[in-house]
Scaffold this active site. Structure first.
Site, mmCIF file in Angstrom:
data_model
loop_
_atom_site.group_PDB
_atom_site.id
_atom_site.type_symbol
_atom_site.label_atom_id
_atom_site.label_comp_id
_atom_site.label_asym_id
_atom_site.label_seq_id
_atom_site.Cartn_x
_atom_site.Cartn_y
_atom_site.Cartn_z
ATOM 1 N N CYS A 53 0.822 -1.200 0.000
ATOM 2 C CA CYS A 53 0.000 0.000 0.000
ATOM 3 C C CYS A 53 0.865 1.262 0.000
ATOM 4 C CB CYS A 53 -0.989 -0.036 1.171
ATOM 5 S SG CYS A 53 -2.361 1.127 1.011
ATOM 6 N N ALA A 54 0.789 2.070 1.026
ATOM 7 C CA ALA A 54 1.589 3.291 1.104
ATOM 8 C C ALA A 54 3.014 3.025 1.588
ATOM 9 C CB ALA A 54 0.921 4.302 2.040
#
Length: 182
Positions: free
Chosen positions: A99-100
């Site tokens: 994800c991030a």
């Protein structure tokens, strides 16, 4: 083989806890590690998790895993996390982020010319400009494994099982993973 998943306030539950669950089902030792003072770590949706241990003596793991969510920004700004990532990379140890969290790898300076992916977004991708960025569910390049986001958490976890010497095929069958995929 063993792994540690780093938890900071605001971590994404699906990306952290499904990975822990799947690795433990595969009988791979994985510790949840709080990067803050105490063991209690609140998630993105305010589910408080009691980590297995604090961020000390981190050299013994074969793989470090970074979940996304708001916690990824805290991991990115934590100098001890950046130092650990750099140390693991220098030793060729496995580093995984979803994800991030791949932006943490970018900040650590370990993605140059590596094939990586992440959650889409200008800020996150700005940390990956030296990498070969692709939009695939899970990307493996050398010692790095990256993934897109919550919906790819199972694919990410099964890839980590294989990288850590487990048998994801048997696990997928037992969990009915492929039964409904078309």
């Amino acid at each position: 083989m063993n792994a540690a998943i780093l938890l900071a306030d605001g971590f994404e539950e699906v990306e952290a806890l499904s990975v822990v669950d799947i690795l433990r089902r595969a009988q791979i030792e994985i510790d949840t590690v709080s990067v803050k003072e105490g063991l209690k770590v609140p998630s993105a949706r305010e589910i408080t998790v009691m980590a297995d241990k604090l961020f000390v003596n981190m050299d013994s793991y074969d793989m470090i895993i970074l979940p996304g969510g708001a916690g990824a920004w805290k991991l990115r700004e934590d100098s001890k996390v950046i130092s650990l990532i750099q140390k693991y990379n220098k030793k060729g140890k496995m580093i995984s982020a979803i994800c991030a969290a791949p932006m943490v790898l970018g900040k650590a300076g370990i993605v140059k010319d590596k094939k990586v992916t992440s959650y889409p977004g200008e800020e996150i991708e700005s940390y990956l400009k030296d990498a070969k960025y692709v939009e695939e569910n899970v990307v493996v390049d050398g010692n790095l494994t990256t993934s897109r986001g919550p919906a790819t958490a199972f694919d990410f976890a099964y890839t980590l099982v294989d990288r850590l010497g487990g048998d994801s095929a048997a696990l997928k069958k037992g969990m009915l993973y492929d039964l409904y995929k078309k």
